[in-house]
Write an enzyme that holds these catalytic residues in place. Structure first.
Site, PDB file in Angstrom:
ATOM      1  CG  ASP A  47      -1.913   1.141   1.202  1.00 49.95           C
ATOM      2  OD1 ASP A  47      -2.316   1.542   0.102  1.00 49.95           O
ATOM      3  OD2 ASP A  47      -2.263   1.638   2.286  1.00 49.95           O
TER       4      ASP A  47
ATOM      5  CD  GLU B  78      -0.546  -5.371   7.442  1.00 42.99           C
ATOM      6  OE1 GLU B  78      -0.894  -5.344   6.251  1.00 42.99           O
ATOM      7  OE2 GLU B  78      -1.031  -4.622   8.310  1.00 42.99           O
TER       8      GLU B  78
ATOM      9  CE1 TYR C 171      -4.741   0.925  10.300  1.00 45.17           C
ATOM     10  CE2 TYR C 171      -3.906  -1.289   9.859  1.00 45.17           C
ATOM     11  CZ  TYR C 171      -3.716   0.087   9.901  1.00 45.17           C
ATOM     12  OH  TYR C 171      -2.495   0.620   9.562  1.00 45.17           O
TER      13      TYR C 171
ATOM     14  CE1 TYR D 227      -8.564  -0.361   5.112  1.00 42.89           C
ATOM     15  CE2 TYR D 227      -6.883  -0.772   6.766  1.00 42.89           C
ATOM     16  CZ  TYR D 227      -7.277  -0.177   5.584  1.00 42.89           C
ATOM     17  OH  TYR D 227      -6.392   0.598   4.883  1.00 42.89           O
TER      18      TYR D 227
ATOM     19  CD  GLU E  89       0.712  -0.896   9.532  1.00 46.10           C
ATOM     20  OE1 GLU E  89      -0.462  -0.824   9.096  1.00 46.10           O
ATOM     21  OE2 GLU E  89       1.660  -1.339   8.865  1.00 46.10           O
TER      22      GLU E  89
ATOM     23  CE  LYS F  73      -5.600   3.128   7.345  1.00 50.12           C
ATOM     24  NZ  LYS F  73      -5.553   3.012   5.872  1.00 50.12           N
TER      25      LYS F  73
END
Length: 592
Positions: free
Chosen positions: A163, A413, A468, A472, A504, A568
């Site tokens: 991303d 991730e 998140y 999300y 995160e 973000k």
């Protein structure tokens, strides 16, 4: 690999500036030998910088394939009796280099340095041509991975699973430097304490007799030794610590048979220890709590090109907001950044470019439906693992002596549920520990499975979680987010008994979008979501750190989930604060 430096026996010359530049999507330059003459039909391109946003042209921004750089450099006559080295601090993602008509180097991996001894290929007292062909293509075997889509109209489009925008180019400084023919090739230092005495274990790679001298910050000699390996003891040592970037200087000298100095190199040394004990993360035997961000190298126009002005400003903002740490998400950052962190006592989690090793996440967005296997012969495979291993080796080789780096993160991730994940990661973790037994090892975990379903956590020392809830997962529902987050964190703490760093957490926030009732994308919602997470962190003892995603807004692949990039950031892309920056500043400064 030692960084270039000026000194009594060494000289360096920066090749920063405007290079000739030409795109080559068809790959014609390799067959036509473009390196053999002045690059035709070329434009100016600044180095260091990404090339994508320099010109207002989608063909440049979205280019897939080869890109050629070329410059000329005058080599002085006095270098004739020296060893001359050409060094690139980064070339994203791979490069082949020629000096005049001779190929001198080839490198895969976009964020670590490479160099070549070019002594025999240069003409002292004359102009010399340096040519580089860059290639930005990603495949299943590269780190990071990607695929190329062949369009019916003949266009090739790069698809990738991370991303952030796939910037390419000569992102960091390029150097031509000298050493004597007999030279010091590497230095490794590790440090420990014997009560109030600092102990420095050193190793100097060279051929010949070696003498080392350690000086304090005032330049006074505090220890010395003979031999290419040994220990230096420093009574009443001044430790390197978070917020106190105290550095000693180790000068290693290579001596000839007459005892004269042939080569010398000065290596900064911060005396500190790192340890994981139970659910604590200790620096110098004292529990440490991470406050900071995941952070990209990203700015308008220059892309991922290193810029000292922006670097110093970013560190000033970290200090203003009360942060003590950051993660080099999702690749090694420029070594100039780590030098600055060393000198200012900022703690760093160093990360490899292994992002996107998970087919259940695309462009940072979690996919719904049945899970897709990531590890397979035609996906993340043995070839991928081989390149991942090299990325780890090059990261550790470059950053091993930086006291600011306290933890290695080997991936962001990845698929951590598929049984094949263990076979993939076990040898990578083992190699990381072999290369550097002094630092803990971790990976950043995405929310795709509960703690009892992760098949690799026990391989690592610290649990890094990217979470998140409220974004999300359940966007807009902060009450459920608070309950779900606390339940999960307590499960991790109970099941694994390791320190937890939240690497995160956050929400996309469009600057200036305000509302009385907090709703997703508003500044109020970002602030309230952070408050929810902080309340949970304060209730779970195993949490030893909070790193907000992210420091500043950054560019991504265009898509319906991204409005002009990832939003973000606590700061905008041009480093203006959103409301959450002031909230974090209050929290973090009060915690000092």
């Amino acid at each position: 690999m030692l960084r270039p430096q000026d000194g009594p026996t060494r000289e360096r010359r920066s090749l920063a500036g405007l290079w000739r530049f030409r795109l080559d999507a068809e790959g014609a330059g390799r067959t036509e030998g473009w390196w053999r003459s002045t690059l035709a039909a070329a434009e100016d391109m600044p180095v260091p910088a990404s090339y994508n946003d320099i010109y207002p042209d989608t063909a440049v921004r979205d280019h897939v394939g080869d890109a050629w750089y070329q410059t000329s450099v005058w080599v002085p006559d006095q270098w004739a009796d020296q060893r001359v080295v050409l060094r690139f601090d980064a070339a994203t993602h791979r490069a082949i280099v020629w000096v005049n008509d001779t190929e001198v180097a080839e490198h895969e991996g976009g964020y670590t340095p490479f160099e070549a001894d070019v002594t025999e290929h240069l003409r002292p007292g004359a102009e010399n041509r340096v040519t580089v062909v860059m290639n930005n293509e990603l495949s299943w075997s590269t780190i990071p991975p990607g695929t190329i889509e062949e369009r019916p109209d003949g266009r090739r489009v790069q698809r990738y699973f991370h991303d952030f925008f796939n910037y390419a180019g000569l992102h960091r400084p390029v150097w031509l430097y000298t050493t004597p023919p007999a030279y010091i090739s590497d230095i490794t230092v590790t440090t420990s304490f014997d009560d109030t005495t600092g102990v420095i274990d050193y190793r100097v790679d060279s051929t010949g007799d070696v003498r080392v001298v350690l000086r304090d910050a005032s330049g006074s000699e505090v220890a010395s030794a003979d031999g290419s390996a040994g220990f230096l003891r420093v009574p009443d040592v001044h430790p390197w610590a978070p917020g106190d970037g105290y550095l000693y200087e180790l000068e290693a000298s290579l001596l000839n048979q007459s005892g004269e100095v042939v080569d010398s190199y000065r290596q900064p040394v911060g005396v500190r220890t790192v340890e994981v004990r139970g659910k604590q993360f200790l620096i110098n035997g004292t529990p440490f709590y991470f406050k900071g961000f995941g952070k990209h190298e990203d700015a308008a126009v220059r892309g991922k090109g290193h810029d000292d002005v922006l670097m110093v400003h970013d560190f000033a903002l970290l200090d203003w907001i009360g942060a003590n740490s950051f993660r080099t998400s999702h690749y090694p950052h420029a070594e100039d950044v780590l030098d600055y962190a060393d000198r200012h006592g900022v703690v760093v989690i160093g990360e490899t470019p292994a992002v996107g090793l998970n087919l259940n996440i695309g462009g940072g967005v979690f996919k719904s439906g049945e899970r897709v296997p990531t590890f397979a012969a035609d996906r993340v495979s043995d070839d991928t693992q081989h390149n991942h291993l090299r990325a780890i080796q090059e990261l550790v080789a470059r950053d091993k002596n930086h006291p600011s780096v306290v933890l290695w993160c080997v991936a962001n991730e990845p698929d951590n549920v598929q049984p094949e994940a263990r076979d993939y990661f076990a040898p990578l973790v083992a190699e990381t520990r072999r290369l550097d037994p002094t630092r803990p090892v971790a990976y950043a975990n995405a929310l795709l499975a509960p703690p009892d379903q992760c098949v690799i956590t026990d391989l690592f020392d610290v649990v890094l979680l990217n979470r998140y809830y409220g974004w999300y997962f359940g966007p807009g529902d902060l009450q459920t987010a608070e309950t779900s987050l606390e339940t999960e964190l307590r499960q991790w703490a109970e099941l694994h008994g390791k320190p937890i760093i939240i690497t995160e957490y956050g929400a996309d926030t469009y600057p200036g979008l305000r509302d009385i009732v907090p709703s997703p994308w508003t500044e109020e919602y970002q602030t309230e979501l952070l408050d929810v997470y902080h309340r949970v962190f304060d209730r779970v003892d195993a949490v030893v750190g909070e790193q907000v995603w992210t420091f500043a807004d950054f560019a991504t692949m265009p898509g319906v989930f991204r409005v002009d990039g990832n939003k973000k950031g606590v700061f905008t892309r041009d480093r203006r604060p959103k409301s959450a920056a002031f909230q974090l500043r209050t929290r973090w400064l009060e915690c000092e």
